[in-house]
Write an enzyme that holds these catalytic residues in place. Structure first.
Site, PDB file in Angstrom:
ATOM      1  N   CYS A 132       0.823  -1.210   0.000  1.00 29.91           N
ATOM      2  CA  CYS A 132       0.000   0.000   0.000  1.00 29.91           C
ATOM      3  C   CYS A 132       0.858   1.261   0.000  1.00 29.91           C
ATOM      4  CB  CYS A 132      -0.920  -0.007   1.208  1.00 29.91           C
ATOM      5  SG  CYS A 132      -1.890   1.492   1.356  1.00 29.91           S
ATOM      6  N   CYS A 135      -0.464   4.142   2.108  1.00 27.54           N
ATOM      7  CA  CYS A 135      -0.266   3.991   3.559  1.00 27.54           C
ATOM      8  C   CYS A 135       1.193   4.259   3.929  1.00 27.54           C
ATOM      9  CB  CYS A 135      -0.599   2.573   4.017  1.00 27.54           C
ATOM     10  SG  CYS A 135      -2.044   1.861   3.271  1.00 27.54           S
ATOM     11  N   ASP A 136       2.122   3.773   3.133  1.00 24.62           N
ATOM     12  CA  ASP A 136       3.519   3.716   3.573  1.00 24.62           C
ATOM     13  C   ASP A 136       4.487   4.581   2.776  1.00 24.62           C
ATOM     14  OD1 ASP A 136       2.715   1.829   5.466  1.00 24.62           O
ATOM     15  OD2 ASP A 136       2.890   0.203   4.018  1.00 24.62           O
TER      16      ASP A 136
END
Ligand code: NAP
Length: 307
Positions: A132, A135-136
């Site tokens: 992701c 997300c990261d």
């Protein structure tokens, strides 16, 4: 006894909830602990009609949820641990402790990211390995990264990651991308993205965090090491259907088989979105089948004398 229980809170589940709630069916929607589905881990959605300037995936899901809530959807947060579709009423057990009885069930559990299957991939997940970028990606400012895959997801992740990374290597096992033309063009035009063709990631290197990957060129048969601080795996998805094994007909890849729209092999159980769609897999098609499932459930209730 519920008229409609919806399992899943992505575009399919929430659209089913909006339609079922507006039909006065007082639906209950069971949303997992990570609510909102795959769009909550994506960036800008440019192809969902009605948003001429695009919309961020998590914002779209927040609005869909608010819309379902506005018409009276009852949300229950928890993971469905088992279902019993062999007897009437249908039964859904949440977090092993609470069992809900229902006349109809709409399954909208979506799909999950596939992993390469390397030992070090599992060990370093959360320590440089991710599925992701939204997300990261933020953690990799000024770093060099690897994206694995050749589809739309890989192109989207690679483009997004160039906001943070100095360089993104897309490692693809063939010499042609599977991604749509527009996504390919965008990636080809991005100076920070380089392609490594006909190559697979054989191993992910690093002790506590990722330090690089070992690559295998399938044409030349050569093995090389590429330093990188992160590896983003974007090689597709698998339907989330383990819960329903043995209770519903599924195809060879584990997708729920539906007929006449969203009808499954069990009367009163309907399936919508990626869990039953191995071909289109778009937010808009998931929403469309969610709408169909709610209408199908309403018809079933009518035919069985509950409306
Ligand atoms: P996908 O289209 O199935 O592509 C998966 C990619 O990963 C393929 O290039 C495949 O290689 C490669 N791959 C699969 N298994 C692999 C393995 N074990 N090792 C190395 N490579 C592997 O999946 P996706 O990109 O997640 O897209 C899924 C669907 O969502 C598509 O319909 C796509 O259009 C849609 N989507 C749309 C958008 C958008 O429009 N903004 C964004 C994301 C996704 P091969 O090509 O050799 O098979």
């Amino acid at each position: 006894m519920r008229n409609v229980v919806i399992i899943g809170s992505g575009p399919a589940g929430l659209t089913a909830a909006i339609y079922a709630a507006r039909a006065n069916l007082a639906p209950m929607l069971v949303e997992g602990w990570q609510s909102g589905g795959q769009l909550t881990t994506t960036t800008e959605v440019e192809n969902f009609p009605g948003f001429a300037k695009g919309i961020m995936g998590p914002d779209l899901m927040k609005d869909m949820r608010a819309q379902a809530e506005r018409f009276g959807t009852d949300f229950l947060t928890g993971d469905v641990s088992s279902v019993e579709f062999g007897t009437r009423p249908l039964k859904i057990t949440v977090d092993h402790e609470r069992t809900i009885e229902a006349r109809t069930v709409i399954i909208a559990t979506g799909a999950s990211a596939i992993q390469i299957g390397l030992k070090n991939e599992a060990r370093l997940t959360g320590h440089g390995v991710s599925t992701c970028a939204t997300c990261d990606g933020f953690f990799f400012r000024g770093k060099e990264l690897v994206v694995v895959g050749g589809g739309d997801s890989a192109m989207e992740e690679a483009n997004f990651l160039t906001k943070f990374a100095t360089k993104v290597y897309v490692v693809h096992r063939r010499d042609k991308l599977r991604a749509s033309k527009i996504m390919q063009d965008r990636a080809f035009k991005n100076d920070k993205i380089s392609f490594i063709w006909n190559t697979i990631v054989e191993d992910i290197l690093g002790e506590d965090t990722v330090s690089g990957v070992r690559l295998n060129n399938l044409v030349m048969g050569t093995t090389t090491t590429l330093p990188a601080s992160g590896v983003f795996v974007a090689i597709g998805h698998r339907p989330n259907t383990a819960l329903f094994a043995g209770q519903l007909d599924m195809d060879a890849k584990g997708y729920i088989v539906t007929k006449h729209g969203t009808t499954t092999s069990v009367p009163g159980v309907f399936a919508a979105g990626d869990v039953q769609d191995s071909i289109y897999r778009q937010a808009i098609t998931a929403a469309g089948t969610g709408c169909m499932a709610a209408i199908d459930a309403e018809k079933f209730l009518e035919l069985t004398g509950h409306r």
